[in-house]
Design an enzyme around this catalytic site. Sequence first.
Site: not given
Length: 521
Positions: A251-252, A277, A351, A353, A420, A461, A486
């Site tokens: 994440n950020r 990430h 991560h 999908y 998100d 997330q 996540e």
Amino acid sequence: MKRSFQSCLLCLVFSATISLLGCGGDDGNTNTGGDDLFVGADADTDADADADTDADADADADTDADTDADAKDADLAPFREEAKQFIGFIMQRIDTNSDGVIDSEEIAASDDPDRMKEADANEDGEITKDEMIESMAKAMKDRQDRENGEEGNTEPMEDNSTDSGELADPAAGITKDAFGETADGEAVDIYTLTNKNGLVVKMITYGAIVVSVETPDRDGNLGNINVGFDSMDGYLGGPPYFGATVGRFCNRIANAKFSLDGEEYTLAANNDPNHLHGGEQGFDKQLWDAEPLNGDDFVGIKFSRVSADGEEGYPGNLTTTAIYKLTDNNELVVDLSATTDKKTVVNLTNHNYWNLGGVGSGLVHEHLLKVEADEYLPMDDTGIPTGEIATVTDTTLDFIEFHKIGERLADNMTDPVGYDHCYALRDREKASVDNLVLAATLKHEGTGRVMEIYTSQIGLQFYTGNYLDGTEANAGLAQYSALCLETQHYPDSPNQDQFPTTVLNPGESYHHVTVHRFSAE
């Protein structure tokens, strides 16, 4: 122990269906009283042969045989029902022309034609679905009888493992093959994990990436539900973290900076103006060491690497282990741990999908999602939490009960539009590696597939593939064609003292576990 996927399925036909019902493998010989999956149509009367030694007893023996056959036929009923649960999955893989019959060419093309022919009860050179079910049911019943000490072979079973610990039966185990090379020419391997139920997970040593996850739908048809590429070219193109093990910090991190003990560390602003990430060359773009694991009820891979002091701007030599297990309970376990020799920050995740309808089957709008959270983290327009923990009530983020993902997706005021967001899990204070809590449940009504996520983490997330654009770099997938769930600590925690800490000190251990449990309904 290299094998093709078709070979895996053929072995599944011969032995894994038996294992699925709590039975074991065989010694590879046919008609020995062992654990053959396919038995002839007259196998139930073979036990009567010894009774024919006295010619005067022939009539009585025939009568007894008929009676026994009737009783055994009734006893087979529950085993037929069990066999029917897996027949769609098996036929899909062996009946290559999808005509509902395994013909002579398909039998001849199999890895063991002689054993395949044993299921051909009427000896017409073809195996029908009903013949397959009958043969499987008889083998299941025969094996149960032996385990219960009844008629049949009572000799000890052959040890089904090698000296290295790998399962000798390739229908359930681990294989390793070459996958390609990194941009620097280093070899990348792919591991295929198969559990006793036929679920398959494929992973590569580059990025400790999950390439695919194949699970059955309600009819037993196997399908890949996790986005990945079939060659290294796709991963070297800089994909959106498909299936990756992400670190050092997922994440950020705001403005690509954080401080520890008064010292500021500057990271790559790869999500301008923020860090995302782990940076330009995060864990997802590194080559990991890999060690196969075999347990009593799982197969797995232990990935490990040392992230050097200063890598991507982070302090300390970080020794990281990522253990992925595929269990016989149809679970994908993600076990992430790390230690450091210098104070640092850590936030690891996987991560993947997901599209439970099958990758490439369409958008995720019809998926049903339930998130075990009453609160979420509001964020600014760059995706950084404001520091508040707010209620989901009366917002588009309320998934306390099941909602279709597409129901309110367009109402999210994000750029690009979609989900998100990070949730603060309801039971986060109870969560630990010894007490995983339910984080989310995802369902796809069309296929019946269900995925439950349990975790020791505090946050989740939820991302709906907002940046997927249909290009080759995105596996040709359109926006909203897959979603991420996540488990992690909160974004930007190093800069927000009110959030639970992500600081790791020397002598301490970072350790979190997440379990994805698959089923169909």
